[in-house]
Design a protein around this motif. Structure first.
Motif, PDB file in Angstrom:
ATOM      1  N   LEU A  51      -7.557  -7.764  -7.845  1.00 53.84           N
ATOM      2  CA  LEU A  51      -7.052  -6.317  -7.798  1.00 53.84           C
ATOM      3  C   LEU A  51      -5.413  -5.556  -8.376  1.00 53.84           C
ATOM      4  CD1 LEU A  51      -5.869  -6.487  -3.571  1.00 53.84           C
ATOM      5  CD2 LEU A  51      -8.178  -5.556  -5.282  1.00 53.84           C
ATOM      6  N   GLY A  52      -5.437  -6.613  -9.402  1.00 62.40           N
ATOM      7  CA  GLY A  52      -3.939  -5.968 -10.716  1.00 62.40           C
ATOM      8  C   GLY A  52      -2.932  -6.103  -9.813  1.00 62.40           C
ATOM      9  N   GLN A  53      -1.809  -5.884 -11.309  1.00 64.07           N
ATOM     10  CA  GLN A  53      -0.385  -6.723 -10.434  1.00 64.07           C
ATOM     11  C   GLN A  53      -0.610  -5.571  -9.121  1.00 64.07           C
ATOM     12  OE1 GLN A  53       0.765  -9.776 -12.227  1.00 64.07           O
ATOM     13  NE2 GLN A  53       2.157  -8.669 -10.919  1.00 64.07           N
ATOM     14  N   ASP A  54      -0.784  -4.774  -9.196  1.00 61.94           N
ATOM     15  CA  ASP A  54      -0.124  -3.738  -8.017  1.00 61.94           C
ATOM     16  C   ASP A  54      -1.126  -4.381  -6.310  1.00 61.94           C
ATOM     17  OD1 ASP A  54       1.307  -1.859  -9.364  1.00 61.94           O
ATOM     18  OD2 ASP A  54      -1.031  -0.414  -9.581  1.00 61.94           O
ATOM     19  N   GLY A  55      -1.476  -5.111  -6.462  1.00 67.79           N
ATOM     20  CA  GLY A  55      -2.167  -5.731  -5.317  1.00 67.79           C
ATOM     21  C   GLY A  55      -2.210  -7.168  -5.487  1.00 67.79           C
ATOM     22  N   ALA A  56      -0.913  -7.302  -6.060  1.00 72.39           N
ATOM     23  CA  ALA A  56      -0.040  -8.760  -6.006  1.00 72.39           C
ATOM     24  C   ALA A  56       0.577  -9.142  -4.702  1.00 72.39           C
ATOM     25  CB  ALA A  56       1.130  -8.891  -7.095  1.00 72.39           C
ATOM     26  N   VAL A  57      -0.082 -10.548  -4.155  1.00 82.16           N
ATOM     27  CA  VAL A  57       0.242 -10.910  -2.817  1.00 82.16           C
ATOM     28  C   VAL A  57       0.401 -10.066  -2.211  1.00 82.16           C
ATOM     29  CG1 VAL A  57       3.069 -11.572  -1.184  1.00 82.16           C
ATOM     30  CG2 VAL A  57       2.237 -12.333  -3.972  1.00 82.16           C
ATOM     31  N   ARG A  58      -0.380  -9.266  -1.446  1.00 83.26           N
ATOM     32  CA  ARG A  58      -1.152  -8.907  -0.727  1.00 83.26           C
ATOM     33  C   ARG A  58      -1.855  -8.554   0.244  1.00 83.26           C
ATOM     34  NH1 ARG A  58      -1.308  -2.753  -2.098  1.00 83.26           N
ATOM     35  NH2 ARG A  58      -1.629  -2.710  -0.463  1.00 83.26           N
ATOM     36  N   PRO A  59      -2.079  -8.984   1.563  1.00 88.55           N
ATOM     37  CA  PRO A  59      -2.681  -9.529   2.670  1.00 88.55           C
ATOM     38  C   PRO A  59      -4.160  -8.791   3.033  1.00 88.55           C
ATOM     39  CG  PRO A  59      -1.765  -7.314   3.430  1.00 88.55           C
ATOM     40  CD  PRO A  59      -0.824  -7.553   2.249  1.00 88.55           C
TER      41      PRO A  59
ATOM     42  N   SER B  51     -13.678   1.889   1.941  1.00 88.50           N
ATOM     43  CA  SER B  51     -12.885   1.238   0.674  1.00 88.50           C
ATOM     44  C   SER B  51     -13.898   2.023  -0.455  1.00 88.50           C
ATOM     45  CB  SER B  51     -13.932   0.160   0.839  1.00 88.50           C
ATOM     46  OG  SER B  51     -15.261   0.578   0.590  1.00 88.50           O
ATOM     47  N   VAL B  52     -12.397   1.564  -1.875  1.00 90.68           N
ATOM     48  CA  VAL B  52     -12.727   2.418  -3.005  1.00 90.68           C
ATOM     49  C   VAL B  52     -12.987   1.663  -3.255  1.00 90.68           C
ATOM     50  CG1 VAL B  52     -10.660   3.946  -2.517  1.00 90.68           C
ATOM     51  CG2 VAL B  52     -10.329   1.378  -3.389  1.00 90.68           C
ATOM     52  N   ARG B  53     -13.522   0.745  -3.344  1.00 91.45           N
ATOM     53  CA  ARG B  53     -14.271  -0.625  -4.290  1.00 91.45           C
ATOM     54  C   ARG B  53     -15.055  -1.887  -3.503  1.00 91.45           C
ATOM     55  NH1 ARG B  53     -11.919  -4.766  -8.938  1.00 91.45           N
ATOM     56  NH2 ARG B  53     -11.067  -5.581  -7.645  1.00 91.45           N
ATOM     57  N   GLU B  54     -15.600  -2.717  -3.608  1.00 90.82           N
ATOM     58  CA  GLU B  54     -16.613  -3.201  -3.371  1.00 90.82           C
ATOM     59  C   GLU B  54     -17.524  -4.315  -3.908  1.00 90.82           C
ATOM     60  OE1 GLU B  54     -19.293  -2.581   0.467  1.00 90.82           O
ATOM     61  OE2 GLU B  54     -17.589  -1.339   1.462  1.00 90.82           O
TER      62      GLU B  54
ATOM     63  N   ALA C 146     -15.793  -8.340  -0.400  1.00 87.37           N
ATOM     64  CA  ALA C 146     -14.337  -8.042  -0.583  1.00 87.37           C
ATOM     65  C   ALA C 146     -14.366  -6.229  -0.843  1.00 87.37           C
ATOM     66  CB  ALA C 146     -13.983  -8.772  -1.727  1.00 87.37           C
ATOM     67  N   ARG C 147     -13.679  -6.454   0.583  1.00 83.23           N
ATOM     68  CA  ARG C 147     -13.814  -5.042   0.317  1.00 83.23           C
ATOM     69  C   ARG C 147     -11.966  -4.075  -0.033  1.00 83.23           C
ATOM     70  NH1 ARG C 147     -14.378  -2.071   4.605  1.00 83.23           N
ATOM     71  NH2 ARG C 147     -14.636  -0.172   4.016  1.00 83.23           N
ATOM     72  N   GLN C 148     -11.626  -3.355  -1.090  1.00 88.53           N
ATOM     73  CA  GLN C 148     -10.205  -2.854  -1.414  1.00 88.53           C
ATOM     74  C   GLN C 148     -10.932  -1.290  -0.861  1.00 88.53           C
ATOM     75  OE1 GLN C 148      -9.620  -2.512  -5.314  1.00 88.53           O
ATOM     76  NE2 GLN C 148      -7.119  -2.293  -4.818  1.00 88.53           N
ATOM     77  N   LEU C 149      -9.511  -1.740   0.083  1.00 91.44           N
ATOM     78  CA  LEU C 149      -9.260  -0.682   1.093  1.00 91.44           C
ATOM     79  C   LEU C 149      -9.127   0.430   0.417  1.00 91.44           C
ATOM     80  CD1 LEU C 149      -8.593  -2.529   4.879  1.00 91.44           C
ATOM     81  CD2 LEU C 149     -10.697  -1.526   3.527  1.00 91.44           C
ATOM     82  N   ARG C 150      -8.870   1.837   0.973  1.00 87.48           N
ATOM     83  CA  ARG C 150      -8.269   2.683   1.048  1.00 87.48           C
ATOM     84  C   ARG C 150      -6.436   2.928   0.874  1.00 87.48           C
ATOM     85  NH1 ARG C 150     -11.491   7.832   1.969  1.00 87.48           N
ATOM     86  NH2 ARG C 150     -12.397   7.402   0.257  1.00 87.48           N
ATOM     87  N   ASP C 151      -6.704   2.363   2.564  1.00 89.33           N
ATOM     88  CA  ASP C 151      -5.556   2.802   3.526  1.00 89.33           C
ATOM     89  C   ASP C 151      -5.547   1.724   3.738  1.00 89.33           C
ATOM     90  OD1 ASP C 151      -5.315   5.330   2.644  1.00 89.33           O
ATOM     91  OD2 ASP C 151      -6.113   5.616   4.680  1.00 89.33           O
ATOM     92  N   GLY C 152      -3.947   0.834   3.500  1.00 89.91           N
ATOM     93  CA  GLY C 152      -3.578  -0.732   4.286  1.00 89.91           C
ATOM     94  C   GLY C 152      -2.667  -0.375   4.858  1.00 89.91           C
ATOM     95  N   PRO C 153      -1.736  -1.296   4.692  1.00 92.08           N
ATOM     96  CA  PRO C 153      -2.511  -2.885   5.296  1.00 92.08           C
ATOM     97  C   PRO C 153      -3.554  -2.980   5.582  1.00 92.08           C
ATOM     98  CG  PRO C 153      -0.513  -2.873   6.068  1.00 92.08           C
ATOM     99  CD  PRO C 153      -0.743  -1.575   6.303  1.00 92.08           C
ATOM    100  N   PRO C 154      -4.741  -3.452   5.867  1.00 93.76           N
ATOM    101  CA  PRO C 154      -4.630  -5.284   5.098  1.00 93.76           C
ATOM    102  C   PRO C 154      -5.236  -4.385   2.953  1.00 93.76           C
ATOM    103  CG  PRO C 154      -6.892  -5.420   5.309  1.00 93.76           C
ATOM    104  CD  PRO C 154      -5.413  -4.546   6.820  1.00 93.76           C
TER     105      PRO C 154
END
Length: 150
Positions: free
Chosen positions: A51-59, A71-74, A125-133
């Motif tokens: 997810l890159g540095q912005d995605g570090a230590v995320r649930p 999702s914005v990416r799968e 793996a689904r990167q969600l538009r709004d989180g968490p997670p």
């Protein structure tokens, strides 16, 4: 439902510990490591997203079916899970094990473990538009037979 976290570099990795060949060489290059991981991924031994540095230590929510959240990416893949389930080492452990033949990829006392029945598993793996997670990790038997109750 299990909850994991991306590592400090924004990676989420899943490995089949008894199948993944972690050692690459003492002086590996990034290109060699990428080729090695791609080969292991094709064999069903590892799955990963970054997810890159912005995605570090995320649930990361582990689920048996995707939620309705947009999702914005799968990213899709498969794993051939053995009797030991799945492990989620961090990127540092992956690179250390790639460089040193005697360095374990998984440290059972500190590496997250998912108890998943043996067999082929479809992974999304689904990167969600709004989180968490930040991420939703969907694990389902590749044969379509339901066995997860996460």
């Amino acid at each position: 439902m299990d909850v994991l976290h991306t590592d400090e570099d924004g990676f989420l990795l899943l490995v089949v510990r008894e199948a993944y060949a972690s050692f690459v060489g003492p002086d590996w290059t990034l290109a060699q490591l990428q080729t090695h991981v791609a080969r292991e991924r094709a064999a069903g031994h590892v799955f990963g997203v970054h997810l890159g540095q912005d995605g570090a230590v995320r649930p990361v929510e582990v689920r048996s079916a995707p939620s309705a959240a947009p999702s914005v990416r799968e990213e899709h893949g498969h794993l051939l899970v053995g009797d030991d389930g799945l492990w989620a080492p961090d990127y540092t452990a992956l690179t250390m094990a790639a460089q040193f033949a005697d360095e374990p990829l998984v440290h059972p006392d500190r590496t997250p473990h998912l108890r998943v029945p043996a067999g082929p598993v479809a992974v999304t793996a689904r990167q969600l538009r709004d989180g968490p997670p930040a991420l939703e990790l969907v694990l389902a038997p590749a044969s379509g037979i339901g066995w997860l109750d996460l």
